[in-house]
Design a protein around this motif. Sequence first.
Motif, short mmCIF file in Angstrom:
data_model
loop_
_atom_site.label_atom_id
_atom_site.label_comp_id
_atom_site.label_asym_id
_atom_site.label_seq_id
_atom_site.Cartn_x
_atom_site.Cartn_y
_atom_site.Cartn_z
N LEU A 112 0.72 -1.31 0.01
CA LEU A 112 0.03 -0.02 -0.01
C LEU A 112 0.79 1.44 -0.04
O LEU A 112 0.30 2.30 -0.16
CB LEU A 112 -0.93 -0.06 1.36
N VAL A 113 1.99 1.25 0.65
CA VAL A 113 2.90 2.35 0.69
C VAL A 113 3.83 2.40 -0.67
O VAL A 113 4.51 3.65 -0.75
CB VAL A 113 3.79 2.59 1.84
N ALA A 114 3.82 1.61 -1.50
CA ALA A 114 5.08 1.89 -2.70
C ALA A 114 4.76 2.77 -3.29
O ALA A 114 5.97 3.48 -3.79
CB ALA A 114 4.75 0.33 -3.42
N GLU A 115 3.65 3.23 -4.04
CA GLU A 115 3.51 4.50 -4.62
C GLU A 115 3.85 5.64 -4.14
O GLU A 115 4.48 6.50 -4.78
CB GLU A 115 2.07 4.57 -5.11
N ASP A 116 3.52 5.69 -2.79
CA ASP A 116 3.87 7.26 -2.03
C ASP A 116 5.33 7.03 -1.76
O ASP A 116 5.92 8.09 -1.66
CB ASP A 116 3.04 7.21 -0.87
N LEU A 117 5.85 6.09 -1.51
CA LEU A 117 7.38 5.99 -1.30
C LEU A 117 8.17 6.51 -2.55
O LEU A 117 9.05 7.24 -2.51
CB LEU A 117 7.98 4.73 -0.76
N ALA A 118 7.44 5.83 -3.61
CA ALA A 118 8.40 6.05 -4.82
C ALA A 118 8.21 7.67 -5.34
O ALA A 118 9.11 8.26 -5.93
CB ALA A 118 7.70 5.28 -6.21
N ALA A 119 7.02 8.29 -4.96
CA ALA A 119 6.73 9.55 -5.17
C ALA A 119 7.50 10.59 -4.28
O ALA A 119 7.39 11.71 -4.46
CB ALA A 119 5.46 9.73 -5.32
N GLY A 120 7.89 10.01 -3.24
CA GLY A 120 8.71 10.97 -2.15
C GLY A 120 7.37 11.43 -1.16
O GLY A 120 7.94 12.33 -0.58
#
Length: 302
Positions: A243-251
């Motif tokens: 669930l956090v992968a996209e938010d981690l990738a986007a900073g």
Amino acid sequence: MADQLPPLQTLRAFEATGRRLSMTLAAQELHLTHGAVSRQIKALEDHLGVPLFRRLTRRIELTDAGQAFFSTVTRLLSELAREAEELRRKNDTSRLVVNCSVSFASKWLTQRLHRLMATSPDLDIHLEVTDAPVDFAAGHVDVALRYGDGEYAFAASERIMNETVSPVCSPDYRDRMGGFHAMDDLAKCQLIHEIGMNTTWERWFAMMALPYPGRRGPGYSHGSMSIDAAVRGAGVALGRSVLVAEDLAAGRLISLFPQATLEVEWGYDLIYRIGNQDHPKVRIFRDWILRELREFTRSTQP
């Protein structure tokens, strides 16, 4: 037996009239005239040999016999409609109903579903988003995606992805807290909780051999909501890796202690009706999501 059964149109007219207690409203629903409905009710009463309605001055009401017959007709017509829908569904290779849990849909699936539509343009895809248990006996859901322990009543399932958890927060919250230099710095933070999650903050602190500072901070019913709270700078969330992968990738989020990652027992399961795994549209969806998951895993690995 066939000559003992009333004509179907008389039963439909009776059911609509008994439900609405109005021939006028029943006629509107069935797109018939008031006279046509009245004649069908009379034909049914003649066939059965008993009156089904009392005709009063400004209203009608069911007789005792009519009330008992109405209950039977309603049940049988509902069962007939359900079975007819089930037969249509089994022979419909174009309509695909996907039932997905809220967090996985909002944080992962909906960003990718357009690619299934592009590769399978003949599929008429319908996405239902809910955390409620799926009743495959009802007949309209083809596949479901759930985060759980892999045990689902009256359905077949396969684990398609596992998950880990680790502390995450927004860059702004990290800066406001003066940075995090050791894991026990988390004891001074606002901790964001996911209600119902099997791997809790208390368990995480125990696994890290750290004292649990107590339940301090907001709790959310969905993982996607707790992550969004972390993105807004509300505190530190125990982020689920998928669930956090996209938010981690986007900073929008940062991982505080990647070395403090826990494997969890729960994971993501693909669920379908027992014996339905070889249905063409189920195979199409399964093959597609497994490809997407392989690409997701490859892109998120260090």
